[in-house]
Design a protein around this motif. Structure first.
Motif, PDB file in Angstrom:
ATOM      1  N   ALA A 282      44.909 -28.261 -28.883  1.00 55.55           N
ATOM      2  CA  ALA A 282      44.818 -27.136 -29.803  1.00 55.55           C
ATOM      3  C   ALA A 282      45.620 -27.443 -31.049  1.00 55.55           C
ATOM      4  CB  ALA A 282      45.335 -25.860 -29.144  1.00 55.55           C
ATOM      5  N   ALA A 283      45.201 -26.853 -32.159  1.00 56.86           N
ATOM      6  CA  ALA A 283      45.892 -27.028 -33.426  1.00 56.86           C
ATOM      7  C   ALA A 283      45.942 -25.686 -34.150  1.00 56.86           C
ATOM      8  CB  ALA A 283      45.195 -28.075 -34.294  1.00 56.86           C
ATOM      9  N   ILE A 284      46.966 -25.539 -34.981  1.00 56.56           N
ATOM     10  CA  ILE A 284      47.117 -24.293 -35.743  1.00 56.56           C
ATOM     11  C   ILE A 284      47.684 -24.630 -37.115  1.00 56.56           C
ATOM     12  CG2 ILE A 284      49.404 -23.845 -34.714  1.00 56.56           C
ATOM     13  CD1 ILE A 284      48.678 -20.828 -34.886  1.00 56.56           C
ATOM     14  N   THR A 285      47.070 -24.068 -38.138  1.00 55.42           N
ATOM     15  CA  THR A 285      47.543 -24.292 -39.490  1.00 55.42           C
ATOM     16  C   THR A 285      48.689 -23.340 -39.819  1.00 55.42           C
ATOM     17  OG1 THR A 285      46.066 -22.677 -40.510  1.00 55.42           O
ATOM     18  CG2 THR A 285      45.180 -24.905 -40.136  1.00 55.42           C
TER      19      THR A 285
ATOM     20  N   VAL B 216      55.896 -24.285 -32.640  1.00 50.20           N
ATOM     21  CA  VAL B 216      54.544 -24.062 -32.146  1.00 50.20           C
ATOM     22  C   VAL B 216      54.613 -23.900 -30.629  1.00 50.20           C
ATOM     23  CG1 VAL B 216      54.049 -26.540 -31.975  1.00 50.20           C
ATOM     24  CG2 VAL B 216      52.156 -24.905 -32.130  1.00 50.20           C
ATOM     25  N   TYR B 217      53.799 -22.993 -30.125  1.00 49.81           N
ATOM     26  CA  TYR B 217      53.765 -22.707 -28.699  1.00 49.81           C
ATOM     27  C   TYR B 217      52.362 -22.964 -28.158  1.00 49.81           C
ATOM     28  CZ  TYR B 217      57.864 -20.028 -30.154  1.00 49.81           C
ATOM     29  OH  TYR B 217      59.061 -19.640 -30.714  1.00 49.81           O
ATOM     30  N   LEU B 218      52.312 -23.339 -26.901  1.00 44.37           N
ATOM     31  CA  LEU B 218      51.028 -23.461 -26.218  1.00 44.37           C
ATOM     32  C   LEU B 218      51.146 -22.737 -24.886  1.00 44.37           C
ATOM     33  CD1 LEU B 218      48.164 -24.705 -26.336  1.00 44.37           C
ATOM     34  CD2 LEU B 218      49.062 -26.588 -24.948  1.00 44.37           C
ATOM     35  N   GLN B 219      50.489 -21.595 -24.801  1.00 47.76           N
ATOM     36  CA  GLN B 219      50.440 -20.837 -23.553  1.00 47.76           C
ATOM     37  C   GLN B 219      49.235 -21.338 -22.759  1.00 47.76           C
ATOM     38  OE1 GLN B 219      52.553 -18.422 -22.252  1.00 47.76           O
ATOM     39  NE2 GLN B 219      51.274 -18.610 -20.422  1.00 47.76           N
ATOM     40  N   MET B 220      49.501 -21.886 -21.588  1.00 48.39           N
ATOM     41  CA  MET B 220      48.441 -22.456 -20.758  1.00 48.39           C
ATOM     42  C   MET B 220      48.291 -21.617 -19.497  1.00 48.39           C
ATOM     43  SD  MET B 220      49.128 -26.539 -21.194  1.00 48.39           S
ATOM     44  CE  MET B 220      50.703 -26.516 -20.349  1.00 48.39           C
ATOM     45  N   ASN B 221      47.119 -21.055 -19.316  1.00 50.34           N
ATOM     46  CA  ASN B 221      46.821 -20.219 -18.169  1.00 50.34           C
ATOM     47  C   ASN B 221      45.703 -20.844 -17.337  1.00 50.34           C
ATOM     48  OD1 ASN B 221      48.652 -18.188 -19.160  1.00 50.34           O
ATOM     49  ND2 ASN B 221      47.028 -17.518 -20.552  1.00 50.34           N
ATOM     50  N   SER B 222      45.565 -20.374 -16.117  1.00 51.55           N
ATOM     51  CA  SER B 222      44.496 -20.851 -15.230  1.00 51.55           C
ATOM     52  C   SER B 222      44.468 -22.373 -15.182  1.00 51.55           C
ATOM     53  CB  SER B 222      43.137 -20.303 -15.683  1.00 51.55           C
ATOM     54  OG  SER B 222      43.142 -18.904 -15.726  1.00 51.55           O
ATOM     55  N   LEU B 223      45.618 -22.961 -15.004  1.00 51.55           N
ATOM     56  CA  LEU B 223      45.721 -24.422 -15.041  1.00 51.55           C
ATOM     57  C   LEU B 223      44.985 -25.053 -13.870  1.00 51.55           C
ATOM     58  CD1 LEU B 223      49.372 -24.662 -16.276  1.00 51.55           C
ATOM     59  CD2 LEU B 223      47.426 -25.791 -17.364  1.00 51.55           C
TER      60      LEU B 223
ATOM     61  N   ASP C 221      51.717 -32.276 -39.017  1.00 51.30           N
ATOM     62  CA  ASP C 221      51.447 -32.764 -40.367  1.00 51.30           C
ATOM     63  C   ASP C 221      52.464 -32.109 -41.299  1.00 51.30           C
ATOM     64  OD1 ASP C 221      48.043 -32.421 -39.518  1.00 51.30           O
ATOM     65  OD2 ASP C 221      49.067 -34.327 -39.850  1.00 51.30           O
ATOM     66  N   TYR C 222      53.072 -32.902 -42.153  1.00 51.88           N
ATOM     67  CA  TYR C 222      54.072 -32.326 -43.044  1.00 51.88           C
ATOM     68  C   TYR C 222      53.978 -32.959 -44.423  1.00 51.88           C
ATOM     69  CZ  TYR C 222      56.898 -36.526 -42.135  1.00 51.88           C
ATOM     70  OH  TYR C 222      57.361 -37.822 -42.026  1.00 51.88           O
ATOM     71  N   SER C 223      54.598 -32.291 -45.368  1.00 55.55           N
ATOM     72  CA  SER C 223      54.603 -32.764 -46.746  1.00 55.55           C
ATOM     73  C   SER C 223      56.035 -32.882 -47.233  1.00 55.55           C
ATOM     74  CB  SER C 223      53.844 -31.805 -47.652  1.00 55.55           C
ATOM     75  OG  SER C 223      52.493 -31.671 -47.226  1.00 55.55           O
TER      76      SER C 223
ATOM     77  N   ALA D  53      60.087 -28.139 -34.854  1.00 51.09           N
ATOM     78  CA  ALA D  53      60.176 -29.200 -35.858  1.00 51.09           C
ATOM     79  C   ALA D  53      61.357 -28.954 -36.782  1.00 51.09           C
ATOM     80  CB  ALA D  53      58.887 -29.264 -36.669  1.00 51.09           C
ATOM     81  N   SER D  54      61.988 -30.032 -37.180  1.00 49.26           N
ATOM     82  CA  SER D  54      63.072 -29.940 -38.145  1.00 49.26           C
ATOM     83  C   SER D  54      63.049 -31.178 -39.021  1.00 49.26           C
ATOM     84  CB  SER D  54      64.420 -29.809 -37.436  1.00 49.26           C
ATOM     85  OG  SER D  54      64.685 -30.948 -36.633  1.00 49.26           O
ATOM     86  N   GLY D  55      63.689 -31.059 -40.187  1.00 49.97           N
ATOM     87  CA  GLY D  55      63.742 -32.197 -41.088  1.00 49.97           C
ATOM     88  C   GLY D  55      63.748 -31.746 -42.531  1.00 49.97           C
ATOM     89  N   ASN D  56      64.116 -32.657 -43.386  1.00 47.64           N
ATOM     90  CA  ASN D  56      64.197 -32.378 -44.820  1.00 47.64           C
ATOM     91  C   ASN D  56      62.825 -32.613 -45.445  1.00 47.64           C
ATOM     92  OD1 ASN D  56      65.197 -31.792 -47.333  1.00 47.64           O
ATOM     93  ND2 ASN D  56      66.028 -33.854 -47.666  1.00 47.64           N
ATOM     94  N   VAL D  57      61.956 -31.625 -45.255  1.00 54.16           N
ATOM     95  CA  VAL D  57      60.588 -31.733 -45.752  1.00 54.16           C
ATOM     96  C   VAL D  57      60.261 -30.553 -46.636  1.00 54.16           C
ATOM     97  CG1 VAL D  57      59.923 -32.970 -43.660  1.00 54.16           C
ATOM     98  CG2 VAL D  57      59.543 -30.511 -43.814  1.00 54.16           C
ATOM     99  N   PHE D  58      59.160 -30.671 -47.363  1.00 52.17           N
ATOM    100  CA  PHE D  58      58.719 -29.562 -48.196  1.00 52.17           C
ATOM    101  C   PHE D  58      58.050 -28.491 -47.358  1.00 52.17           C
ATOM    102  CE2 PHE D  58      57.378 -27.296 -51.827  1.00 52.17           C
ATOM    103  CZ  PHE D  58      56.058 -26.951 -51.654  1.00 52.17           C
ATOM    104  N   SER D  59      57.192 -28.916 -46.424  1.00 51.73           N
ATOM    105  CA  SER D  59      56.492 -27.951 -45.575  1.00 51.73           C
ATOM    106  C   SER D  59      55.965 -28.636 -44.323  1.00 51.73           C
ATOM    107  CB  SER D  59      55.317 -27.310 -46.326  1.00 51.73           C
ATOM    108  OG  SER D  59      54.356 -28.283 -46.683  1.00 51.73           O
ATOM    109  N   PHE D  60      55.910 -27.845 -43.256  1.00 54.79           N
ATOM    110  CA  PHE D  60      55.194 -28.257 -42.053  1.00 54.79           C
ATOM    111  C   PHE D  60      53.833 -27.607 -42.103  1.00 54.79           C
ATOM    112  CE2 PHE D  60      58.360 -30.679 -40.074  1.00 54.79           C
ATOM    113  CZ  PHE D  60      59.589 -30.068 -40.273  1.00 54.79           C
ATOM    114  N   ASN D  61      52.810 -28.371 -42.001  1.00 58.20           N
ATOM    115  CA  ASN D  61      51.463 -27.863 -42.188  1.00 58.20           C
ATOM    116  C   ASN D  61      50.816 -27.630 -40.826  1.00 58.20           C
ATOM    117  OD1 ASN D  61      52.032 -28.103 -44.958  1.00 58.20           O
ATOM    118  ND2 ASN D  61      51.448 -30.257 -44.892  1.00 58.20           N
ATOM    119  N   THR D  62      49.765 -28.325 -40.500  1.00 58.17           N
ATOM    120  CA  THR D  62      49.142 -28.142 -39.197  1.00 58.17           C
ATOM    121  C   THR D  62      50.056 -28.659 -38.091  1.00 58.17           C
ATOM    122  OG1 THR D  62      46.920 -28.297 -40.102  1.00 58.17           O
ATOM    123  CG2 THR D  62      47.164 -28.721 -37.753  1.00 58.17           C
ATOM    124  N   MET D  63      50.200 -27.842 -37.046  1.00 59.26           N
ATOM    125  CA  MET D  63      50.943 -28.244 -35.855  1.00 59.26           C
ATOM    126  C   MET D  63      49.970 -28.221 -34.686  1.00 59.26           C
ATOM    127  SD  MET D  63      54.523 -26.196 -36.493  1.00 59.26           S
ATOM    128  CE  MET D  63      55.540 -27.260 -35.447  1.00 59.26           C
ATOM    129  N   ALA D  64      50.112 -29.158 -33.788  1.00 61.37           N
ATOM    130  CA  ALA D  64      49.086 -29.301 -32.753  1.00 61.37           C
ATOM    131  C   ALA D  64      49.684 -29.836 -31.460  1.00 61.37           C
ATOM    132  CB  ALA D  64      47.983 -30.236 -33.227  1.00 61.37           C
TER     133      ALA D  64
END
Length: 123
Positions: free
Chosen positions: A49-52, A78-85, A98-100, A24-35
């Motif tokens: 999946a989601a991560i704060t 943010v990364y998503l490692q997918m195993n046993s697909l 989600d960003y502010s 993610a990139s951009g002129n924001v205050f913060s990146f919050n939950t990424m999913a």
């Protein structure tokens, strides 16, 4: 104002692994939950999946310990490692953030979707 660059999708055989990335990139205050969400043809979009920002995680019931979400706050990635697909994991996978930001002195909480990356699980 926000951009999401997704990568890592592709074709994999059943039982294989893939790693998705979203920066993610951009002129924001913060990146919050990424999913990560996914959508298969004819089905509704669902949470994978989601991560704060504090690294608390939440997974869809179907994940069942096969996937791991992580993030690098310094890189806004943010990364998503997918195993046993499985073939039923075939879908377009979307990054969501989600960003502010502050506008005219007021905080606004917004969200943004990536364009998606295709994951195909097939022999």
């Amino acid at each position: 104002q926000v951009q999401l660059v997704e990568s890592g999708g592709g074709l994999v055989q059943p039982g294989g692994s893939l790693r998705l990335s979203c920066t993610a990139s951009g002129n924001v205050f913060s990146f919050n939950t990424m999913a990560w969400y996914r959508q298969a043809p004819g089905k509704p979009r669902e949470l994978v999946a989601a991560i704060t920002s504090g690294a608390s995680t939440n997974y869809g019931d179907f994940v069942k310990d096969r996937f791991i979400i992580s993030r690098d706050n310094a890189k806004n990635t943010v990364y998503l490692q997918m195993n046993s697909l499985k073939p039923e994991d075939t879908a377009v996978y979307y990054c969501h953030v989600d960003y502010s930001l502050y506008l005219a002195g007021f905080r606004r909480d917004l969200d943004y979707w990536g364009q998606g990356t295709q994951v195909n699980v097939s022999s």
